[in-house]
Design a protein around this motif. Sequence first.
Motif, PDB file in Angstrom:
ATOM      1  N   LYS A 170      32.758 -11.458   8.533  1.00 25.13           N
ATOM      2  CA  LYS A 170      32.385 -11.582   7.124  1.00 25.13           C
ATOM      3  C   LYS A 170      32.591 -10.263   6.384  1.00 25.13           C
ATOM      4  O   LYS A 170      33.088 -10.235   5.250  1.00 25.13           O
ATOM      5  CB  LYS A 170      30.924 -12.030   7.006  1.00 25.13           C
ATOM      6  CG  LYS A 170      30.650 -13.417   7.588  1.00 25.13           C
ATOM      7  CD  LYS A 170      31.508 -14.471   6.922  1.00 25.13           C
ATOM      8  CE  LYS A 170      31.228 -15.861   7.485  1.00 25.13           C
ATOM      9  NZ  LYS A 170      32.145 -16.888   6.927  1.00 25.13           N
ATOM     10  N   LEU A 171      32.216  -9.153   7.024  1.00 26.38           N
ATOM     11  CA  LEU A 171      32.390  -7.848   6.391  1.00 26.38           C
ATOM     12  C   LEU A 171      33.863  -7.515   6.194  1.00 26.38           C
ATOM     13  O   LEU A 171      34.243  -6.847   5.229  1.00 26.38           O
ATOM     14  CB  LEU A 171      31.718  -6.770   7.242  1.00 26.38           C
ATOM     15  CG  LEU A 171      30.194  -6.687   7.171  1.00 26.38           C
ATOM     16  CD1 LEU A 171      29.671  -5.711   8.214  1.00 26.38           C
ATOM     17  CD2 LEU A 171      29.735  -6.286   5.775  1.00 26.38           C
ATOM     18  N   LEU A 173      36.157  -9.400   5.264  1.00 22.35           N
ATOM     19  CA  LEU A 173      36.636 -10.019   4.026  1.00 22.35           C
ATOM     20  C   LEU A 173      36.317  -9.138   2.815  1.00 22.35           C
ATOM     21  O   LEU A 173      37.060  -9.126   1.829  1.00 22.35           O
ATOM     22  CB  LEU A 173      35.998 -11.397   3.843  1.00 22.35           C
ATOM     23  CG  LEU A 173      36.333 -12.443   4.906  1.00 22.35           C
ATOM     24  CD1 LEU A 173      35.516 -13.709   4.664  1.00 22.35           C
ATOM     25  CD2 LEU A 173      37.828 -12.754   4.886  1.00 22.35           C
ATOM     26  N   LEU A 174      35.215  -8.412   2.900  1.00 19.65           N
ATOM     27  CA  LEU A 174      34.772  -7.587   1.783  1.00 19.65           C
ATOM     28  C   LEU A 174      35.349  -6.178   1.838  1.00 19.65           C
ATOM     29  O   LEU A 174      35.750  -5.618   0.820  1.00 19.65           O
ATOM     30  CB  LEU A 174      33.238  -7.504   1.780  1.00 19.65           C
ATOM     31  CG  LEU A 174      32.493  -8.835   1.649  1.00 19.65           C
ATOM     32  CD1 LEU A 174      30.992  -8.613   1.810  1.00 19.65           C
ATOM     33  CD2 LEU A 174      32.786  -9.468   0.292  1.00 19.65           C
ATOM     34  N   ARG A 175      35.376  -5.592   3.043  1.00 12.47           N
ATOM     35  CA  ARG A 175      35.845  -4.216   3.194  1.00 12.47           C
ATOM     36  C   ARG A 175      36.789  -4.145   4.399  1.00 12.47           C
ATOM     37  O   ARG A 175      36.433  -3.630   5.451  1.00 12.47           O
ATOM     38  CB  ARG A 175      34.655  -3.266   3.372  1.00 12.47           C
ATOM     39  CG  ARG A 175      33.640  -3.333   2.255  1.00 12.47           C
ATOM     40  CD  ARG A 175      32.564  -2.285   2.416  1.00 12.47           C
ATOM     41  NE  ARG A 175      33.103  -0.929   2.265  1.00 12.47           N
ATOM     42  CZ  ARG A 175      32.348   0.177   2.343  1.00 12.47           C
ATOM     43  NH1 ARG A 175      31.048   0.077   2.576  1.00 12.47           N
ATOM     44  NH2 ARG A 175      32.892   1.369   2.205  1.00 12.47           N
ATOM     45  N   ARG A 212      39.207  -5.319   9.602  1.00 17.02           N
ATOM     46  CA  ARG A 212      40.271  -6.327   9.585  1.00 17.02           C
ATOM     47  C   ARG A 212      41.077  -6.299  10.881  1.00 17.02           C
ATOM     48  O   ARG A 212      41.363  -7.350  11.472  1.00 17.02           O
ATOM     49  CB  ARG A 212      41.192  -6.081   8.386  1.00 17.02           C
ATOM     50  CG  ARG A 212      42.435  -6.985   8.342  1.00 17.02           C
ATOM     51  CD  ARG A 212      42.095  -8.418   7.985  1.00 17.02           C
ATOM     52  NE  ARG A 212      43.266  -9.262   7.986  1.00 17.02           N
ATOM     53  CZ  ARG A 212      44.114  -9.391   6.938  1.00 17.02           C
ATOM     54  NH1 ARG A 212      43.910  -8.721   5.818  1.00 17.02           N
ATOM     55  NH2 ARG A 212      45.141 -10.211   7.020  1.00 17.02           N
TER      56      ARG A 212
END
Length: 317
Positions: A170-171, A173-175, A212
Amino acid sequence: MTSMHEFVEEWLPGYDGTQFYTRTYAATFPKAVVLFMHGFAEHVGRYEHAHVQYPARHITLFAFDVRGYGRTALDTEHKSRDMAYSKTSWDAQLRDIEFFGHHLAQTYPGTPLYLMGHSAGGAAVLTYFTRSSAPPSPEGTRLFKAVIASSPCITLTHPKPRIVRWAGSKLALLRPWQLIPADVGIENITRNQASRDAYAKDPLIKKTGSLRALDDMLTGGEKLLTDDYAKWPKDLPLLIVHGTADQVTSCDASKQFFEKVPALDKKISLYEGGYHELVQEPDGIPDRLVNECISWIETHLPAKSPSAPGTPAEAKL
């Protein structure tokens, strides 16, 4: 282009213009060409002692520092302006395999091409042939005659808890390019103390990875075992090599993938007591590994070859 020792190093632009550090260990009249992809957070310079052996057996080996790692990401003089350490993705790496595959096919027209990868690179070369969505293209997958995966990162030997993986995904996707600790432990790499010392001092090896890159690597590996194995082309030969004492990537996962994959011509070679980096192990294992890989390539050469294969073409991508 500069010549160093027994290889030629070049900076070559990839499919999107990203500058890649590459090494070519060139045979005078190669009967085969190998495209090699290294593992997570390392670089091709660590394989020099192994790669120099290929030209002596009339095989040219081409290796590059993977997008986001090695000199491709950290060489301040040559790296692309927007490149940073661990700024990479699974899709981009698969496109890079296809791009350099076409580059070699044009550079050595008529010479059979083989794909080889270690650890995360081992999982990437397996994924390259089992993804139903682009990349790669059907044409790209037909470039290669056979595949070698060394200690592929299908699953980790000691996987993180599911909740940690879920949160990381989930993180990401944001950073996506946020760096987090990703230390596999020097003691888990090899039993060879000299190689451990070199690893610890290597300025191109970092003990972190982007959210990522890590999520793509772990998710992509797991999909190989749960679903994607079924898409393997039946007529594409496969060799998997793995140490039974690997504490980084799971030898059991390699065995499970080997049992599942529908290749008609497949082999798994287990190195008893071997650690993660067989190419860095003691007791003559690196030479044994190189000999096995080269011999396997030799037995998978096409029955008929052009009269004068392997001469580099003048035009390059």
